[in-house]
Design an enzyme around this catalytic site. Structure first.
Site, PDB file in Angstrom:
ATOM      1  N   SER A   9      49.150 -63.690  -3.081  1.00  0.00           N
ATOM      2  CA  SER A   9      49.476 -63.846  -1.661  1.00  0.00           C
ATOM      3  C   SER A   9      50.969 -64.127  -1.566  1.00  0.00           C
ATOM      4  CB  SER A   9      48.646 -64.957  -1.013  1.00  0.00           C
ATOM      5  OG  SER A   9      48.728 -66.163  -1.759  1.00  0.00           O
ATOM      6  N   GLU A  11      54.388 -65.576   0.952  1.00  0.00           N
ATOM      7  CA  GLU A  11      54.794 -66.381   2.099  1.00  0.00           C
ATOM      8  C   GLU A  11      56.147 -65.926   2.640  1.00  0.00           C
ATOM      9  OE1 GLU A  11      53.846 -70.583   2.308  1.00  0.00           O
ATOM     10  OE2 GLU A  11      55.982 -70.981   2.651  1.00  0.00           O
ATOM     11  N   ASP A 102      56.298 -81.215   8.716  1.00  0.00           N
ATOM     12  CA  ASP A 102      57.402 -82.157   8.504  1.00  0.00           C
ATOM     13  C   ASP A 102      57.795 -82.791   9.824  1.00  0.00           C
ATOM     14  OD1 ASP A 102      57.516 -81.396   5.833  1.00  0.00           O
ATOM     15  OD2 ASP A 102      58.802 -79.685   6.316  1.00  0.00           O
ATOM     16  N   PHE A 209      66.368 -77.363  -1.962  1.00  0.00           N
ATOM     17  CA  PHE A 209      64.956 -77.329  -1.551  1.00  0.00           C
ATOM     18  C   PHE A 209      64.142 -78.360  -2.322  1.00  0.00           C
ATOM     19  CE2 PHE A 209      63.960 -72.826   0.187  1.00  0.00           C
ATOM     20  CZ  PHE A 209      64.729 -73.118   1.307  1.00  0.00           C
ATOM     21  N   HIS A 259      50.505 -67.608  -5.401  1.00  0.00           N
ATOM     22  CA  HIS A 259      51.058 -67.547  -4.052  1.00  0.00           C
ATOM     23  C   HIS A 259      52.576 -67.608  -4.170  1.00  0.00           C
ATOM     24  CE1 HIS A 259      51.087 -68.166   0.333  1.00  0.00           C
ATOM     25  NE2 HIS A 259      51.995 -69.100   0.149  1.00  0.00           N
TER      26      HIS A 259
END
Length: 278
Positions: A9, A11, A102, A209, A259
């Site tokens: 998958s 994102e 968040d 990140f 993913h």
């Protein structure tokens, strides 16, 4: 040698400009060669990109691929979530990534939901089994969790509320993921937990990140990346080796899928998949 097919998958995040939208469309067309099970689309803090999320989801579905919007509940009311669910149902969405979300900076805990498990329970109470629900998992512990034990308990609460499967925060230490899954299995939780994979294409972006989301970069990787300085080709080559090796190990351990956090780019994910024979 034909490698076993492993479900993939992908994102994406909603582009903020028309130029970004054009680039994302081009990246998606390349990535569809991987035949992803679905593409997920993120949702900004406090729902700041929710219209962009729905627009991207509709585009992906029109291109023939199932899409899963992220839905975060912080700052939302039952009514706003109910409206969002109705919009997703009307668009033909069948899968949702249900998250706490968040907190925007300077923002209190407002809204009628406190935890992702509250959102999962609400979606189930409103829509039954209409949507497949994915939730977040944190092999290296959510940065706001009191302890590893309370973090496991939070994931279990989401499953008990009705989540179908988990997608992890990205990580570079396979043992952290494997231990996490073992501990869940030891507590009777059998849902699939799909590892999230972050291709390494920029050291500054990755370090920023990772510091923000609590993903651990092993010291040897951090030092190698810093040693490359501004040599982007060396960073990318090293990143491909590291992440492909991680995926090989995870596949050997029998993970239910991979993913990929694509960052709206195609090249690194495609090359890792090629090396894996996917």
């Amino acid at each position: 040698m034909k490698k076993d097919k492993l479900p993939i998958s992908l994102e994406f995040f909603p582009p903020k400009t028309e130029e970004g939208a054009v680039k994302l469309r081009a990246a998606r067309q390349k990535l569809y060669a991987l035949k992803p099970e679905f593409c997920s689309v993120t949702f900004g803090a406090g729902g700041s990109t929710q219209e962009g999320t729905l627009a991207a989801v509709k585009e992906i579905m029109a291109e023939g691929c199932p899409a899963a919007p992220h839905l975060s509940c912080i700052g939302q009311s039952h009514e706003t979530i109910r409206e969002r669910l109705a919009a997703y149902a009307a668009a033909g969405v069948q899968r949702i990534v249900a998250l706490r979300g968040d907190l925007p900076s300077g923002y209190g805990l407002g809204g009628e939901f406190r935890y992702a498990s509250d959102l999962v329970a609400f979606i189930r109470s409103e829509t039954g089994r209409q949507f497949q629900l994915e939730v977040a998992a944190y092999p290296e512990v959510h940065p706001q969790s009191r302890s590893a034990d309370s973090d496991l308990a939070a994931f279990i609460a989401k499953v008990e509320a009705g989540a179908d499967s988990g997608i992890t925060q990205y990580f570079f230490n396979a043992d952290a993921y494997l231990r996490y899954v073992d501990e869940l299995r030891g507590r009777g939780v059998q849902v699939p937990v799909v590892p999230g994979i972050m291709p390494i294409t920029s050291s500054t972006q990755l370090l920023r990140f990772s510091d923000a989301c609590g993903a651990e970069i092993p010291r040897w990787i951090r030092l190698r990346l810093q040693g490359f300085g501004d040599d982007t080709e060396s960073i990318k080559a090293f990143g491909l080796d590291v992440v492909t090796g991680l995926c090989e190990r995870l596949r050997a351990e029998g993970v239910p899928g991979l993913h990929f956090y694509t960052m709206n780019q195609a090249a690194a994910t495609l090359e890792i998949a090629r090396r894996l024979g996917l």
